[in-house]
Design a protein around this motif. Sequence first.
Motif, PDB file in Angstrom:
ATOM      1  N   TYR A  91      38.441  27.146  41.307  1.00 25.50           N
ATOM      2  CA  TYR A  91      39.702  27.882  41.339  1.00 25.50           C
ATOM      3  C   TYR A  91      39.847  28.686  42.629  1.00 25.50           C
ATOM      4  O   TYR A  91      40.957  28.898  43.123  1.00 25.50           O
ATOM      5  CB  TYR A  91      39.790  28.838  40.153  1.00 25.50           C
ATOM      6  CG  TYR A  91      40.018  28.174  38.812  1.00 25.50           C
ATOM      7  CD1 TYR A  91      40.427  26.841  38.716  1.00 25.50           C
ATOM      8  CD2 TYR A  91      39.820  28.880  37.632  1.00 25.50           C
ATOM      9  CE1 TYR A  91      40.633  26.246  37.489  1.00 25.50           C
ATOM     10  CE2 TYR A  91      40.033  28.293  36.402  1.00 25.50           C
ATOM     11  CZ  TYR A  91      40.431  26.973  36.335  1.00 25.50           C
ATOM     12  OH  TYR A  91      40.641  26.395  35.107  1.00 25.50           O
ATOM     13  N   TYR A  92      38.714  29.115  43.186  1.00 22.94           N
ATOM     14  CA  TYR A  92      38.732  29.880  44.428  1.00 22.94           C
ATOM     15  C   TYR A  92      39.426  29.098  45.540  1.00 22.94           C
ATOM     16  O   TYR A  92      40.167  29.668  46.345  1.00 22.94           O
ATOM     17  CB  TYR A  92      37.296  30.220  44.831  1.00 22.94           C
ATOM     18  CG  TYR A  92      37.170  31.045  46.093  1.00 22.94           C
ATOM     19  CD1 TYR A  92      37.037  32.434  46.032  1.00 22.94           C
ATOM     20  CD2 TYR A  92      37.155  30.442  47.358  1.00 22.94           C
ATOM     21  CE1 TYR A  92      36.902  33.198  47.184  1.00 22.94           C
ATOM     22  CE2 TYR A  92      37.027  31.195  48.511  1.00 22.94           C
ATOM     23  CZ  TYR A  92      36.905  32.567  48.418  1.00 22.94           C
ATOM     24  OH  TYR A  92      36.788  33.316  49.563  1.00 22.94           O
ATOM     25  N   VAL A  93      39.166  27.790  45.577  1.00 22.31           N
ATOM     26  CA  VAL A  93      39.793  26.939  46.594  1.00 22.31           C
ATOM     27  C   VAL A  93      41.308  26.988  46.467  1.00 22.31           C
ATOM     28  O   VAL A  93      42.037  26.838  47.446  1.00 22.31           O
ATOM     29  CB  VAL A  93      39.272  25.488  46.461  1.00 22.31           C
ATOM     30  CG1 VAL A  93      39.983  24.564  47.438  1.00 22.31           C
ATOM     31  CG2 VAL A  93      37.769  25.445  46.673  1.00 22.31           C
ATOM     32  N   GLN A  94      41.805  27.227  45.248  1.00 23.08           N
ATOM     33  CA  GLN A  94      43.241  27.282  44.997  1.00 23.08           C
ATOM     34  C   GLN A  94      43.807  28.696  45.134  1.00 23.08           C
ATOM     35  O   GLN A  94      44.973  28.929  44.818  1.00 23.08           O
ATOM     36  CB  GLN A  94      43.540  26.743  43.605  1.00 23.08           C
ATOM     37  CG  GLN A  94      43.203  25.275  43.439  1.00 23.08           C
ATOM     38  CD  GLN A  94      43.977  24.398  44.400  1.00 23.08           C
ATOM     39  OE1 GLN A  94      45.191  24.521  44.505  1.00 23.08           O
ATOM     40  NE2 GLN A  94      43.284  23.535  45.105  1.00 23.08           N
ATOM     41  N   GLY A  95      42.983  29.636  45.572  1.00 22.87           N
ATOM     42  CA  GLY A  95      43.467  30.987  45.821  1.00 22.87           C
ATOM     43  C   GLY A  95      43.245  31.969  44.694  1.00 22.87           C
ATOM     44  O   GLY A  95      43.718  33.106  44.751  1.00 22.87           O
ATOM     45  N   MET A  97      40.968  34.369  43.346  1.00 27.57           N
ATOM     46  CA  MET A  97      39.762  35.023  43.869  1.00 27.57           C
ATOM     47  C   MET A  97      39.822  36.522  43.642  1.00 27.57           C
ATOM     48  O   MET A  97      40.750  37.044  43.046  1.00 27.57           O
ATOM     49  CB  MET A  97      39.618  34.715  45.369  1.00 27.57           C
ATOM     50  CG  MET A  97      40.836  35.103  46.200  1.00 27.57           C
ATOM     51  SD  MET A  97      40.726  34.590  47.935  1.00 27.57           S
ATOM     52  CE  MET A  97      40.884  32.814  47.804  1.00 27.57           C
ATOM     53  N   ASN A  98      38.784  37.206  44.117  1.00 32.71           N
ATOM     54  CA  ASN A  98      38.677  38.669  44.084  1.00 32.71           C
ATOM     55  C   ASN A  98      38.905  39.247  42.689  1.00 32.71           C
ATOM     56  O   ASN A  98      39.845  40.010  42.446  1.00 32.71           O
ATOM     57  CB  ASN A  98      39.666  39.294  45.074  1.00 32.71           C
ATOM     58  CG  ASN A  98      39.442  38.835  46.495  1.00 32.71           C
ATOM     59  OD1 ASN A  98      38.301  38.642  46.910  1.00 32.71           O
ATOM     60  ND2 ASN A  98      40.511  38.655  47.250  1.00 32.71           N
ATOM     61  N   ILE A 111      37.599  39.266  35.894  1.00 31.56           N
ATOM     62  CA  ILE A 111      38.983  39.210  35.427  1.00 31.56           C
ATOM     63  C   ILE A 111      39.892  38.876  36.602  1.00 31.56           C
ATOM     64  O   ILE A 111      39.956  39.623  37.581  1.00 31.56           O
ATOM     65  CB  ILE A 111      39.389  40.543  34.775  1.00 31.56           C
ATOM     66  CG1 ILE A 111      38.411  40.881  33.641  1.00 31.56           C
ATOM     67  CG2 ILE A 111      40.818  40.476  34.252  1.00 31.56           C
ATOM     68  CD1 ILE A 111      38.512  42.303  33.145  1.00 31.56           C
ATOM     69  N   TYR A 112      40.572  37.746  36.508  1.00 33.94           N
ATOM     70  CA  TYR A 112      41.427  37.248  37.582  1.00 33.94           C
ATOM     71  C   TYR A 112      42.894  37.324  37.157  1.00 33.94           C
ATOM     72  O   TYR A 112      43.233  36.991  36.023  1.00 33.94           O
ATOM     73  CB  TYR A 112      41.090  35.788  37.906  1.00 33.94           C
ATOM     74  CG  TYR A 112      39.670  35.539  38.321  1.00 33.94           C
ATOM     75  CD1 TYR A 112      39.325  35.367  39.663  1.00 33.94           C
ATOM     76  CD2 TYR A 112      38.656  35.432  37.370  1.00 33.94           C
ATOM     77  CE1 TYR A 112      38.017  35.114  40.046  1.00 33.94           C
ATOM     78  CE2 TYR A 112      37.342  35.179  37.744  1.00 33.94           C
ATOM     79  CZ  TYR A 112      37.033  35.026  39.080  1.00 33.94           C
ATOM     80  OH  TYR A 112      35.735  34.766  39.453  1.00 33.94           O
ATOM     81  N   PHE A 113      43.744  37.723  38.079  1.00 31.38           N
ATOM     82  CA  PHE A 113      45.185  37.778  37.839  1.00 31.38           C
ATOM     83  C   PHE A 113      45.862  36.765  38.750  1.00 31.38           C
ATOM     84  O   PHE A 113      45.637  36.761  39.963  1.00 31.38           O
ATOM     85  CB  PHE A 113      45.730  39.180  38.124  1.00 31.38           C
ATOM     86  CG  PHE A 113      45.139  40.248  37.229  1.00 31.38           C
ATOM     87  CD1 PHE A 113      45.740  40.574  36.025  1.00 31.38           C
ATOM     88  CD2 PHE A 113      43.978  40.911  37.591  1.00 31.38           C
ATOM     89  CE1 PHE A 113      45.205  41.545  35.200  1.00 31.38           C
ATOM     90  CE2 PHE A 113      43.423  41.886  36.766  1.00 31.38           C
ATOM     91  CZ  PHE A 113      44.038  42.213  35.566  1.00 31.38           C
ATOM     92  N   ILE A 130      42.766  35.321  33.699  1.00 35.67           N
ATOM     93  CA  ILE A 130      41.584  34.551  33.328  1.00 35.67           C
ATOM     94  C   ILE A 130      40.395  35.502  33.247  1.00 35.67           C
ATOM     95  O   ILE A 130      40.103  36.234  34.198  1.00 35.67           O
ATOM     96  CB  ILE A 130      41.270  33.453  34.358  1.00 35.67           C
ATOM     97  CG1 ILE A 130      42.486  32.562  34.591  1.00 35.67           C
ATOM     98  CG2 ILE A 130      40.075  32.613  33.898  1.00 35.67           C
ATOM     99  CD1 ILE A 130      42.315  31.583  35.733  1.00 35.67           C
ATOM    100  N   CYS A 131      39.713  35.490  32.111  1.00 40.20           N
ATOM    101  CA  CYS A 131      38.516  36.308  31.921  1.00 40.20           C
ATOM    102  C   CYS A 131      37.322  35.366  31.780  1.00 40.20           C
ATOM    103  O   CYS A 131      37.341  34.472  30.929  1.00 40.20           O
ATOM    104  CB  CYS A 131      38.655  37.181  30.683  1.00 40.20           C
ATOM    105  SG  CYS A 131      40.121  38.242  30.687  1.00 40.20           S
ATOM    106  N   GLN A 132      36.321  35.575  32.608  1.00 41.94           N
ATOM    107  CA  GLN A 132      35.181  34.656  32.657  1.00 41.94           C
ATOM    108  C   GLN A 132      33.878  35.427  32.566  1.00 41.94           C
ATOM    109  O   GLN A 132      33.671  36.443  33.239  1.00 41.94           O
ATOM    110  CB  GLN A 132      35.224  33.834  33.945  1.00 41.94           C
ATOM    111  CG  GLN A 132      34.023  32.932  34.170  1.00 41.94           C
ATOM    112  CD  GLN A 132      33.053  33.486  35.216  1.00 41.94           C
ATOM    113  OE1 GLN A 132      33.416  34.312  36.050  1.00 41.94           O
ATOM    114  NE2 GLN A 132      31.827  33.024  35.178  1.00 41.94           N
TER     115      GLN A 132
END
Length: 222
Positions: A91-95, A97-98, A111-113, A130-132
């Motif tokens: 998913y990082y490749v798709q932006g 991140m952080n 936790i990603y927004f 997304i919570c991982q």
Amino acid sequence: METKNIILIAIVAIAIVAIAGAIFFTTGGSGNNVMGESTKFSNAFMEGSFSGNAKLVNNSSEYMQSYKDEKHDITYNISTVDNSTALMDIYYVQGVMNPEKRSFNGNDWNIYFSQAVEGNNTNKTLNIIICQCQKEKQGYLVYMIIGSDTDLNTTALNTYGEVYKGYVEPLLKSLTLKESKKVPAINEEFGLTSDQFAQQMNLVKQYKAGNTSALDSSSGAQ
């Protein structure tokens, strides 16, 4: 290298579907939940409570379930795989991140927004959280997809906003993560052998390290 890049394109495409297409099992209509209401759930890998009235809408897989809060137009997709960290690297490749980092009940969550366009309608936006959490033997994922018809305030899509405080944080605090006997392998979810998947993750690793040219040739793969 061309074959590897073709596979990488497939991985990234599936990753996008997993986020933006996660509403496949949702339904329309209105709910009747009230303030303070919650919905308990339990399955083979996770149990806890959703804020509001969230009904089970898909249970076709032992390790993936979908719930729908129709009143607030929220879909929850919860799942487990052996290596959720690798999925987030994709998913990082798709932006995506952080992440924000929070710990509840001994579980460390990233936790990603993010956002995505709903279908082909560029006027409708999905807000996605997304919570991982990756434990020693398996990873856990919670996708919260907030539809364009929501009545929630999504202006502040962060850990200070209404959605996080009222829905995400209470869910994470309620969760008990269970160790499963047969966890789905992430490479098999993408239809790849472990060696093929390792090759693709090596390219992703290079990209994250700053070598963006590692993926350049994939754009010209046939």
